[in-house]
Design an enzyme around this catalytic site. Sequence first.
Site, PDB file in Angstrom:
ATOM      1  N   ASP A  44       0.838  -1.202   0.000  1.00 22.57           N
ATOM      2  CA  ASP A  44       0.000   0.000   0.000  1.00 22.57           C
ATOM      3  C   ASP A  44       0.875   1.255   0.000  1.00 22.57           C
ATOM      4  O   ASP A  44       0.371   2.380  -0.094  1.00 22.57           O
ATOM      5  CB  ASP A  44      -1.019  -0.004   1.152  1.00 22.57           C
ATOM      6  N   GLU A 181       9.347  -4.732  10.269  1.00 22.29           N
ATOM      7  CA  GLU A 181       9.802  -3.422   9.774  1.00 22.29           C
ATOM      8  C   GLU A 181      10.306  -2.533  10.918  1.00 22.29           C
ATOM      9  O   GLU A 181       9.693  -2.489  12.006  1.00 22.29           O
ATOM     10  CB  GLU A 181       8.639  -2.719   9.040  1.00 22.29           C
TER      11      GLU A 181
END
Length: 263
Positions: A44, A181
């Site tokens: 995204d 992440e």
Amino acid sequence: MTKKMTINSIKNSKGVKPLVMITAYDALFAKLLENESDMILVGDSLNMSFAGKPDTLSATMEQMIYHTNAVCMGAKNSFVVCDMPFGTYVNKKDALKNATRVFQETPADCVKIEGGKDKAEIVKYLTTNGIAVCGHIGLLPQSVRSEGGYKVKGKTEDEKEQLIKDAKAVEKAGAFCMVIEGVKSEVATEVALSVNIPVIGIGAGVNVDGQVLVFSDMLGLFEEFTPKFVKKYMDGASLVREAVKSYSDEVQNREFPQEIHTY
Ligand code: KIV
């Protein structure tokens, strides 16, 4: 990487070889990237680098489905991951309805969901209903507004324990791999060692089970900001500008088109 990866070959690569994941948003780049990547992520992040928005939060199912189809057309031999946009998996019912759309309206191989222990129930609901799920723990870009910025995780003992709990919960819920992440390298290493599925890092150091980068970052095309973890493998923005300037100059000087470009 000529043979298409599967859920099993991805799982089995843990401890054998680091996985290569790159994002792509269209057929053109997907085709260019596919021979060198094990998995292509339709992230995204496209809402930022493709659509020019300040963060990923306004990405929609329609956008993700459109771009996932384009990527699958360009990289027919690739394992393709489709990101579930913000607000589309807030409960089990919505998550299944929206993930089913991805499977029915695109040839994607799995969906990706941000969140750890708090999202485990949703991951389980999807996996038990035939949707393959890649998890995403650590720094969650979809939480940028609620957290007031992109915050590196794993800086305290509590955060480390939480990340290990998150990874284990996502694995137990049936995810076949996960992205980690923005996590301190030594903590990400411990997280990767705590589960039996591949943990693919972005800003999480070298000792995890693979790496993912956003293609427009690694090719130096995205100039808004460059996170510390990005390595620019080329200066794409300068190359594009130089090429377009040459074209513009040649048009104005009547040097283009030449005889060979003329009918
Ligand atoms: O959207 C995206 O590109 C991602 C990567 C940062 C892993 O989720």
